[in-house]
Write a protein that holds these residues in place. Sequence first.
Motif, PDB file in Angstrom:
ATOM      1  N   MET A  86      35.233 -29.694 -26.741  1.00  0.00           N
ATOM      2  CA  MET A  86      34.825 -28.917 -25.580  1.00  0.00           C
ATOM      3  C   MET A  86      35.289 -27.467 -25.666  1.00  0.00           C
ATOM      4  SD  MET A  86      33.336 -31.402 -24.120  1.00  0.00           S
ATOM      5  CE  MET A  86      32.735 -30.392 -22.789  1.00  0.00           C
ATOM      6  N   LEU A  87      36.221 -27.180 -26.561  1.00  0.00           N
ATOM      7  CA  LEU A  87      36.791 -25.828 -26.638  1.00  0.00           C
ATOM      8  C   LEU A  87      35.915 -24.933 -27.514  1.00  0.00           C
ATOM      9  CD1 LEU A  87      40.586 -26.676 -26.894  1.00  0.00           C
ATOM     10  CD2 LEU A  87      39.298 -25.915 -24.888  1.00  0.00           C
ATOM     11  N   ARG A  88      34.733 -24.662 -27.039  1.00  0.00           N
ATOM     12  CA  ARG A  88      33.780 -23.804 -27.734  1.00  0.00           C
ATOM     13  C   ARG A  88      32.803 -23.249 -26.696  1.00  0.00           C
ATOM     14  NH1 ARG A  88      28.751 -25.974 -28.708  1.00  0.00           N
ATOM     15  NH2 ARG A  88      28.442 -28.157 -28.133  1.00  0.00           N
ATOM     16  N   ILE A  89      31.999 -22.296 -27.110  1.00  0.00           N
ATOM     17  CA  ILE A  89      30.992 -21.708 -26.230  1.00  0.00           C
ATOM     18  C   ILE A  89      29.619 -22.201 -26.686  1.00  0.00           C
ATOM     19  CG2 ILE A  89      29.973 -19.583 -25.349  1.00  0.00           C
ATOM     20  CD1 ILE A  89      32.589 -18.164 -26.017  1.00  0.00           C
ATOM     21  N   PRO A  90      28.859 -22.872 -25.843  1.00  0.00           N
ATOM     22  CA  PRO A  90      27.518 -23.314 -26.233  1.00  0.00           C
ATOM     23  C   PRO A  90      26.661 -22.124 -26.675  1.00  0.00           C
ATOM     24  CG  PRO A  90      28.181 -24.350 -24.178  1.00  0.00           C
ATOM     25  CD  PRO A  90      29.210 -23.304 -24.479  1.00  0.00           C
ATOM     26  N   ALA A  91      25.837 -22.361 -27.693  1.00  0.00           N
ATOM     27  CA  ALA A  91      25.077 -21.269 -28.293  1.00  0.00           C
ATOM     28  C   ALA A  91      23.701 -21.083 -27.677  1.00  0.00           C
ATOM     29  CB  ALA A  91      24.932 -21.510 -29.805  1.00  0.00           C
ATOM     30  N   SER A  92      23.193 -22.096 -26.978  1.00  0.00           N
ATOM     31  CA  SER A  92      21.839 -22.036 -26.425  1.00  0.00           C
ATOM     32  C   SER A  92      21.725 -23.012 -25.267  1.00  0.00           C
ATOM     33  CB  SER A  92      20.810 -22.395 -27.503  1.00  0.00           C
ATOM     34  OG  SER A  92      20.999 -23.752 -27.920  1.00  0.00           O
ATOM     35  N   GLY A 256      34.198 -23.404 -21.190  1.00  0.00           N
ATOM     36  CA  GLY A 256      33.077 -23.140 -22.082  1.00  0.00           C
ATOM     37  C   GLY A 256      31.826 -22.749 -21.324  1.00  0.00           C
ATOM     38  N   LEU A 257      31.575 -23.410 -20.201  1.00  0.00           N
ATOM     39  CA  LEU A 257      30.414 -23.089 -19.366  1.00  0.00           C
ATOM     40  C   LEU A 257      30.521 -21.669 -18.824  1.00  0.00           C
ATOM     41  CD1 LEU A 257      27.854 -23.909 -17.753  1.00  0.00           C
ATOM     42  CD2 LEU A 257      29.396 -24.831 -15.994  1.00  0.00           C
ATOM     43  N   ALA A 263      28.186 -14.775 -21.292  1.00  0.00           N
ATOM     44  CA  ALA A 263      27.476 -14.264 -22.462  1.00  0.00           C
ATOM     45  C   ALA A 263      25.997 -14.052 -22.156  1.00  0.00           C
ATOM     46  CB  ALA A 263      27.646 -15.240 -23.628  1.00  0.00           C
ATOM     47  N   ARG A 264      25.389 -14.992 -21.427  1.00  0.00           N
ATOM     48  CA  ARG A 264      23.975 -14.825 -21.072  1.00  0.00           C
ATOM     49  C   ARG A 264      23.780 -13.626 -20.146  1.00  0.00           C
ATOM     50  NH1 ARG A 264      20.699 -19.233 -22.509  1.00  0.00           N
ATOM     51  NH2 ARG A 264      19.022 -17.866 -21.783  1.00  0.00           N
ATOM     52  N   SER A 268      21.472 -10.273 -20.857  1.00  0.00           N
ATOM     53  CA  SER A 268      20.475  -9.755 -19.921  1.00  0.00           C
ATOM     54  C   SER A 268      20.706  -8.277 -19.641  1.00  0.00           C
ATOM     55  CB  SER A 268      20.518 -10.551 -18.611  1.00  0.00           C
ATOM     56  OG  SER A 268      20.161 -11.897 -18.825  1.00  0.00           O
ATOM     57  N   ILE A 269      21.980  -7.903 -19.462  1.00  0.00           N
ATOM     58  CA  ILE A 269      22.304  -6.499 -19.219  1.00  0.00           C
ATOM     59  C   ILE A 269      21.938  -5.653 -20.437  1.00  0.00           C
ATOM     60  CG2 ILE A 269      24.223  -4.888 -18.867  1.00  0.00           C
ATOM     61  CD1 ILE A 269      25.560  -7.082 -17.181  1.00  0.00           C
ATOM     62  N   ASP A 270      22.202  -6.195 -21.635  1.00  0.00           N
ATOM     63  CA  ASP A 270      21.875  -5.462 -22.861  1.00  0.00           C
ATOM     64  C   ASP A 270      20.369  -5.253 -22.993  1.00  0.00           C
ATOM     65  OD1 ASP A 270      22.659  -4.340 -25.481  1.00  0.00           O
ATOM     66  OD2 ASP A 270      21.534  -6.046 -26.265  1.00  0.00           O
ATOM     67  N   ARG A 271      19.591  -6.283 -22.683  1.00  0.00           N
ATOM     68  CA  ARG A 271      18.132  -6.137 -22.736  1.00  0.00           C
ATOM     69  C   ARG A 271      17.647  -5.107 -21.726  1.00  0.00           C
ATOM     70  NH1 ARG A 271      18.293 -11.847 -23.484  1.00  0.00           N
ATOM     71  NH2 ARG A 271      17.981 -12.160 -21.246  1.00  0.00           N
TER      72      ARG A 271
END
Length: 298
Positions: A86-92, A256-257, A263-264, A268-271
């Motif tokens: 669980m100690l990770r960041i989901p990629a998608s 992680g959530l 990150a998402r 969005s801000i970058d786009r």
Amino acid sequence: THAAANIRDYLALDPAQCCGQPASSLPWLGAELAALPAENGASRQTTLPDGIEARLLRAEHGVAVELEREEPVVDDLDLHALQQGMLRIPASEADLQAYGNALVAGIARLSGFHRVMLYRFHDDWSGEVIAEQTTPELGSYLGLRFPASDIPAIARRLYLINDWRLIADTRAAAVALQGRTRAADDVDLSRSDLRSVSPVHLQYLANMGVHASFSLPVRVAGQLWGLVACHHLQAKYIGARRRRACAALSSAYALGLSSFIAARRMQSIDRLDRRVDSILERIASHDNPLDGIDSCGE
């Protein structure tokens, strides 16, 4: 000020012998109270002789002391191995679904409950089951959506201050609180694991054929994002050690959530930043700014 009617089962004292006595009358209690932090919501755990675990909970107007018999350790919880996943960041988004499935599988393994669901709140506080591990006897709630009234506001507030809620036996009789002066209704049990359950909620569980439940909050940025809800066909008690392990796994998922959501948001801000830069470049390339604005729609 108060004592449970069944306290003799744990301390060999009658409720009347406890009420009105100084904490120093129980040496271990006096020492634990002295070490308990002063802030509201602080807690401490200690193990007493005969396999009794004591938990002290500081509330606004006093301290509650909960006593439970320790659960025998029959296997290695292997919490570290479960947490590592669980100690990770989901990629998608697809990976986020797998992440939720891993949480549900881990809680099912730790708790032993027949059905474990990951329940996500929507903006109107209705909820949807987005991941599940279940049995044929209980059936599946995956994908079903439930109204906000199923988990009312008062219950949601309690999930913000408590790490879990265990109802070991929906058919067990409530144990009375006995006191010398103040009514039992005046005692703040909002942080207590052992507080009794609303008859309405007990009936709700009975209607589903559930005789034990265990719930853990998923909190993101200090807000209630969802719940892990566990159901069992028979009465089922899990000890404090196992409950803490489940809460640790739920907290790892929430971390992680939270990182995935952040990150998402940054993506969005970058786009949006790149889109604004593109518009400004087009405007700057025209003598008439209005012509540049018109070209942005092409």
